[in-house]
Design a protein around this motif. Structure first.
Motif, PDB file in Angstrom:
ATOM      1  N   GLN A   1      17.324  23.089  16.383  1.00 53.82           N
ATOM      2  CA  GLN A   1      17.779  22.797  15.025  1.00 53.82           C
ATOM      3  C   GLN A   1      17.270  23.871  14.081  1.00 53.82           C
ATOM      4  N   VAL A   2      18.194  24.536  13.366  1.00 55.17           N
ATOM      5  CA  VAL A   2      17.839  25.614  12.441  1.00 55.17           C
ATOM      6  C   VAL A   2      17.789  25.057  11.025  1.00 55.17           C
ATOM      7  N   HIS A   3      16.655  25.256  10.347  1.00 51.64           N
ATOM      8  CA  HIS A   3      16.433  24.732   9.004  1.00 51.64           C
ATOM      9  C   HIS A   3      16.588  25.846   7.969  1.00 51.64           C
ATOM     10  N   PRO A   4      17.055  25.530   6.759  1.00 50.83           N
ATOM     11  CA  PRO A   4      17.208  26.549   5.726  1.00 50.83           C
ATOM     12  C   PRO A   4      15.867  27.023   5.175  1.00 50.83           C
ATOM     13  N   VAL A   5      15.854  28.247   4.713  1.00 55.29           N
ATOM     14  CA  VAL A   5      14.662  28.852   4.106  1.00 55.29           C
ATOM     15  C   VAL A   5      15.058  29.472   2.774  1.00 55.29           C
ATOM     16  N   GLY A   6      14.567  28.927   1.683  1.00 52.29           N
ATOM     17  CA  GLY A   6      14.746  29.548   0.376  1.00 52.29           C
ATOM     18  C   GLY A   6      16.194  29.632  -0.080  1.00 52.29           C
ATOM     19  N   ASP A   7      16.421  30.488  -1.058  1.00 49.04           N
ATOM     20  CA  ASP A   7      17.726  30.699  -1.659  1.00 49.04           C
ATOM     21  C   ASP A   7      18.508  31.704  -0.817  1.00 49.04           C
ATOM     22  N   PRO A   8      19.659  31.330  -0.256  1.00 54.52           N
ATOM     23  CA  PRO A   8      20.413  32.264   0.596  1.00 54.52           C
ATOM     24  C   PRO A   8      20.725  33.587  -0.097  1.00 54.52           C
ATOM     25  N   ALA A   9      20.877  33.572  -1.419  1.00 55.32           N
ATOM     26  CA  ALA A   9      21.194  34.794  -2.156  1.00 55.32           C
ATOM     27  C   ALA A   9      20.023  35.767  -2.205  1.00 55.32           C
ATOM     28  N   GLN A  10      18.829  35.302  -1.848  1.00 54.50           N
ATOM     29  CA  GLN A  10      17.636  36.143  -1.921  1.00 54.50           C
ATOM     30  C   GLN A  10      17.126  36.585  -0.552  1.00 54.50           C
ATOM     31  N   LEU A  11      17.866  36.287   0.504  1.00 57.25           N
ATOM     32  CA  LEU A  11      17.348  36.489   1.855  1.00 57.25           C
ATOM     33  C   LEU A  11      17.556  37.896   2.413  1.00 57.25           C
ATOM     34  N   CYS A  12      18.396  38.720   1.763  1.00 57.83           N
ATOM     35  CA  CYS A  12      18.632  40.062   2.287  1.00 57.83           C
ATOM     36  C   CYS A  12      17.511  41.000   1.855  1.00 57.83           C
ATOM     37  N   THR A  13      16.824  41.583   2.821  1.00 58.96           N
ATOM     38  CA  THR A  13      15.690  42.454   2.513  1.00 58.96           C
ATOM     39  C   THR A  13      16.109  43.731   1.796  1.00 58.96           C
ATOM     40  N   LEU A  14      17.304  44.222   2.095  1.00 61.57           N
ATOM     41  CA  LEU A  14      17.751  45.445   1.429  1.00 61.57           C
ATOM     42  C   LEU A  14      18.044  45.186  -0.043  1.00 61.57           C
ATOM     43  N   ASP A  15      18.606  44.032  -0.344  1.00 60.92           N
ATOM     44  CA  ASP A  15      18.955  43.686  -1.725  1.00 60.92           C
ATOM     45  C   ASP A  15      17.759  43.224  -2.546  1.00 60.92           C
ATOM     46  N   ASN A  16      16.844  42.500  -1.910  1.00 61.86           N
ATOM     47  CA  ASN A  16      15.752  41.842  -2.627  1.00 61.86           C
ATOM     48  C   ASN A  16      14.527  42.756  -2.661  1.00 61.86           C
TER      49      ASN A  16
ATOM     50  N   ALA B   1       1.520  35.283  13.472  1.00 59.78           N
ATOM     51  CA  ALA B   1       2.206  36.134  12.497  1.00 59.78           C
ATOM     52  C   ALA B   1       3.171  37.071  13.203  1.00 59.78           C
ATOM     53  N   VAL B   2       4.323  37.307  12.563  1.00 59.33           N
ATOM     54  CA  VAL B   2       5.284  38.302  13.020  1.00 59.33           C
ATOM     55  C   VAL B   2       5.593  39.224  11.846  1.00 59.33           C
ATOM     56  N   MET B   3       5.614  40.546  12.088  1.00 60.10           N
ATOM     57  CA  MET B   3       5.829  41.533  11.026  1.00 60.10           C
ATOM     58  C   MET B   3       7.279  42.016  11.035  1.00 60.10           C
ATOM     59  N   VAL B   4       7.870  42.148   9.848  1.00 60.92           N
ATOM     60  CA  VAL B   4       9.257  42.622   9.740  1.00 60.92           C
ATOM     61  C   VAL B   4       9.465  43.398   8.443  1.00 60.92           C
ATOM     62  N   ALA B   5      10.586  44.160   8.434  1.00 63.33           N
ATOM     63  CA  ALA B   5      11.029  44.816   7.205  1.00 63.33           C
ATOM     64  C   ALA B   5      12.508  45.139   7.334  1.00 63.33           C
ATOM     65  N   ASP B   6      13.288  44.217   7.832  1.00 67.57           N
ATOM     66  CA  ASP B   6      14.746  44.206   8.005  1.00 67.57           C
ATOM     67  C   ASP B   6      15.122  43.400   9.240  1.00 67.57           C
ATOM     68  N   CYS B   7      14.315  43.474  10.316  1.00 66.17           N
ATOM     69  CA  CYS B   7      14.569  42.646  11.484  1.00 66.17           C
ATOM     70  C   CYS B   7      14.381  41.174  11.108  1.00 66.17           C
ATOM     71  N   VAL B   8      14.778  40.295  12.016  1.00 70.77           N
ATOM     72  CA  VAL B   8      14.787  38.860  11.723  1.00 70.77           C
ATOM     73  C   VAL B   8      13.482  38.218  12.175  1.00 70.77           C
ATOM     74  N   PRO B   9      12.714  37.626  11.234  1.00 68.47           N
ATOM     75  CA  PRO B   9      11.524  36.873  11.628  1.00 68.47           C
ATOM     76  C   PRO B   9      11.889  35.409  11.857  1.00 68.47           C
ATOM     77  N   VAL B  10      11.448  34.852  12.962  1.00 68.20           N
ATOM     78  CA  VAL B  10      11.763  33.465  13.295  1.00 68.20           C
ATOM     79  C   VAL B  10      10.473  32.698  13.569  1.00 68.20           C
ATOM     80  N   VAL B  11      10.374  31.517  12.974  1.00 66.23           N
ATOM     81  CA  VAL B  11       9.291  30.579  13.256  1.00 66.23           C
ATOM     82  C   VAL B  11       9.879  29.419  14.046  1.00 66.23           C
ATOM     83  N   LEU B  12       9.205  29.039  15.118  1.00 66.37           N
ATOM     84  CA  LEU B  12       9.623  27.898  15.934  1.00 66.37           C
ATOM     85  C   LEU B  12       8.483  26.902  16.025  1.00 66.37           C
TER      86      LEU B  12
END
Length: 236
Positions: free
Chosen positions: A199-214, A92-103
C-alpha cells in the motif's frame, strides 16, 4: 529541517529532510566534519540516540542489506536498500533526484526499510528485491512512502533509454513538459510496489514533490555540486 515528517504508525515515524537540514552526504565534496555535525543535529531532531542513524554507500545496485542494532555502527554497508528486521535501527537513504522510499510493516511493529531507487536500480530490481527480502523475514503486510524526486515532466532522457526502461516498467514512460522523451521514476516505483501488494501512502503536497522544481530540495540535475537530502524511518 523536514520537508515532511509523520508518525506513520503508533511509535513509528517517517520523514524526508530538506535543504535547510544541509547536505547529509559524505561523498559530494563537503567537509566531513560539517556533514557529521548535520547528521548529529538530525538525530537530535529525530530524538534517536547519537550515532544510531544508519547510512549506506549507494551504488545504484539492486542490493538490499539487513542491519541490526548490535552491528558496528561505524561500518558502512554498500547497498541501495537498508532493512531493520524489527524496526529498531533508525535508517537513512540519501537522494537528490532519485526516488527515496520508506517501507514499514503495517501497524508499526516489525520490519522497516529505506530504498534508493534510481533508473538503473529500478531496472535491476531494487524495489522488488527489498520487498521480497522483507517478506522473507515474515513481513507480509507493508506500507510505503515515496519521497520527493525528479518528476516525469522534468526528467528528460534519450528516446531509446525511455523505450528500454518502459519495456520493463511501462509506468515509467513519460513526456517532458517541453515535449521530449522522459521517465517518470516515481510512477515506476509506485507501479512496482502496488504490483507486489504494497500500500502506497501520499507524502506532502504533490505540487512540491519534484526536486528539480522545488528549490527547498537538493537536485543533481539543477546543480552537479548538489548536496543530498534523506528519507528516514525510525521508532520513537
Amino acid at each position: 529541517m523536514f520537508f515532511w515528517r509523520q508518525e506513520i504508525y503508533p511509535g513509528r515515524w517517517a520523514a524526508f529532510s530538506n535543504a535547510e537540514a544541509g547536505n547529509l552526504a559524505l561523498h559530494v565534496g563537503d567537509e566531513p566534519a560539517s556533514v557529521l555535525r548535520r547528521r548529529a543535529q538530525l538525530e537530535s531532531a529525530m530524538h534517536v540516540p547519537a550515532g544510531s542513524l544508519r547510512f549506506m554507500h549507494q551504488t545504484h545496485s539492486a542490493d538490499a542489506v539487513a542491519v541490526g542494532s548490535g552491528d558496528d555502527r561505524a561500518a558502512v554497508v554498500t547497498a541501495d536498500a537498508l532493512i531493520s528486521d524489527d524496526g529498531s535501527v533508525p535508517l537513512a537513504v540519501m537522494v537528490a533526484d532519485c526516488v527515496p522510499v520508506v517501507l514499514s510493516a503495517r501497524g508499526g511493529a516489525g520490519a522497516t526499510a529505506v530504498v534508493h531507487a534510481g533508473r538503473q536500480g529500478i531496472l535491476d530490481g531494487i524495489i522488488t528485491n527489498t520487498v521480497a527480502e522483507l517478506r522473507r523475514l515474515g513481513t507480509e503486510d507493508l506500507g510505503a512512502w515515496i519521497g520527493p524526486s525528479i518528476c516525469g515532466g522534468c526528467y528528460e532522457v534519450p528516446a531509446d533509454m525511455r523505450d528500454d526502461v518502459a519495456a520493463v516498467v511501462p509506468a515509467a514512460w513519460a513526456t517532458t513538459r517541453w515535449g521530449t522523451p522522459g521517465l517518470d521514476l516515481p510512477a515506476a516505483v509506485t507501479s512496482q510496489l502496488q504490483q507486489m501488494g504494497v500500500q502506497v501512502h501520499p507524502v506532502g503536497d504533490p505540487a512540491q514533490l519534484c526536486t528539480l522544481d522545488n528549490e527547498s530540495l537538493f537536485s543533481h540535475r539543477r546543480s552537479a555540486a548538489s548536496g543530498r537530502f534523506v528519507g528516514l524511518v525510525w521508532n520513537q
